[in-house]
Design a protein around this motif. Structure first.
Motif, PDB file in Angstrom:
ATOM      1  N   ALA A 143     -36.446  31.256 -66.389  1.00 37.02           N
ATOM      2  CA  ALA A 143     -37.552  30.264 -66.346  1.00 37.02           C
ATOM      3  C   ALA A 143     -37.505  28.943 -67.117  1.00 37.02           C
ATOM      4  N   LEU A 164     -35.406  34.852 -69.208  1.00 35.51           N
ATOM      5  CA  LEU A 164     -36.247  33.806 -69.724  1.00 35.51           C
ATOM      6  C   LEU A 164     -35.074  32.347 -69.220  1.00 35.51           C
ATOM      7  N   VAL A 167     -44.242  32.219 -68.728  1.00 33.20           N
ATOM      8  CA  VAL A 167     -42.730  31.963 -67.989  1.00 33.20           C
ATOM      9  C   VAL A 167     -42.682  32.358 -66.783  1.00 33.20           C
ATOM     10  N   ASN A 168     -42.778  30.802 -66.652  1.00 36.49           N
ATOM     11  CA  ASN A 168     -42.614  30.682 -64.821  1.00 36.49           C
ATOM     12  C   ASN A 168     -41.430  31.381 -64.049  1.00 36.49           C
ATOM     13  N   ASN A 176     -33.586  40.356 -71.028  1.00 37.49           N
ATOM     14  CA  ASN A 176     -34.600  39.363 -71.272  1.00 37.49           C
ATOM     15  C   ASN A 176     -33.763  38.057 -71.337  1.00 37.49           C
ATOM     16  N   TYR A 233     -45.081  38.671 -68.613  1.00 39.08           N
ATOM     17  CA  TYR A 233     -44.179  37.455 -68.681  1.00 39.08           C
ATOM     18  C   TYR A 233     -45.308  36.368 -68.427  1.00 39.08           C
ATOM     19  N   ARG A 234     -45.249  36.699 -66.704  1.00 32.83           N
ATOM     20  CA  ARG A 234     -46.368  35.276 -66.596  1.00 32.83           C
ATOM     21  C   ARG A 234     -47.759  34.707 -67.266  1.00 32.83           C
ATOM     22  N   LEU A 270     -39.297  29.862 -75.820  1.00 32.86           N
ATOM     23  CA  LEU A 270     -40.646  30.887 -75.844  1.00 32.86           C
ATOM     24  C   LEU A 270     -40.958  30.835 -76.858  1.00 32.86           C
ATOM     25  N   PHE A 310     -35.724  28.469 -70.446  1.00 36.44           N
ATOM     26  CA  PHE A 310     -36.388  28.829 -71.954  1.00 36.44           C
ATOM     27  C   PHE A 310     -34.277  28.479 -72.074  1.00 36.44           C
TER      28      PHE A 310
END
Length: 230
Positions: free
Chosen positions: A191, A188, A154-155, A184, A149-150, A105, A193
């Motif tokens: 998603a 992540l 971040v999906n 965190n 976050y999106r 990210l 990451f």
């Protein structure tokens, strides 16, 4: 939950200024991050702090790197010899990781992501217990955080976010965790990451004699890290 409090976090450590070019070291070419010290263990494990609620290492559980070799050298520690007046490196090793091998990210604004999202979120979660997620207002706050976050790419769905938060709160309450990761990292990873890249931002490097936040790789992939020859 809707008010994101600004909180600047820096490690309270002081280091000597150092220029690696004076030793003929030129390793900054390429897509690398630089780590000073051992890579045999992760930073930011919940169990390292006995599950005490803290703001340290909240960018992620993993291995921290700087974007510039000189900052890693400075963090490693440089001492001046009184006899020769030459600067000598201590035996701390420096490693470099190829960041191009990771899905990271890269927040469009490092300070906003860290100071306005990650840290205020942790501060808020530190005040909650698992049963608090039965409160509609708290759930609304969780949805706001997921939406924040999106906005950084971040999906993650609201439901998935809430489930991750619930698991984290249970771990903190029980002082036991299978993942042993900060919030965190959990968000992540879900998603897809593999870390956070804050290199060459205001959160990177040695800032006013203190270590900045740096970048984090959640896990090290084989063949992506090597020792820097000093």
């Amino acid at each position: 939950m809707k008010k994101f409090i600004r909180e600047k976090l820096r490690e309270d450590l002081k280091y000597y200024h150092f220029d690696g070019d004076k030793l003929g070291i030129n390793e900054n070419d390429g897509d690398y991050g630089y780590h000073a010290g051992d890579l045999s263990y992760k930073s930011g494990l919940l169990s390292q702090n006995a599950f005490i609620k803290t703001l340290k290492s909240q960018l992620g559980t993993g291995y921290y790197f700087f974007g510039d070799l000189n900052d890693a050298l400075e963090l490693a520690g440089v001492k001046k010899s009184a006899a020769s007046k030459l600067k000598k490196l201590e035996k701390t090793k420096i490693y470099k990781a190829d960041f191009s091998k990771y899905k990271l990210l890269k927040p469009s604004n490092a300070s906003e992501f860290y100071d306005n999202l990650v840290i205020p979120m942790v501060r808020a979660l530190n005040q909650l217990e698992p049963d608090d997620l039965n409160d509609p207002e708290i759930i609304e706050g969780m949805a706001d955080l997921a939406d924040y976050y999106r906005s950084f790419g971040v999906n993650i769905s609201d439901d998935e976010f809430i489930n991750i938060v619930y698991g984290y709160l249970v771990d903190m309450e029980n002082k036991s965790s299978q993942s042993d990761e900060v919030i965190n990292t959990r968000i992540l990873k879900s998603a897809g990451f593999e870390g956070v890249d804050l290199r060459n931002t205001e959160k990177d490097g040695i800032i006013n004699g203190r270590a900045g936040v740096g970048s984090v790789l959640f896990d090290i992939k084989p063949g992506t890290v090597e020792l820097v020859e000093l």
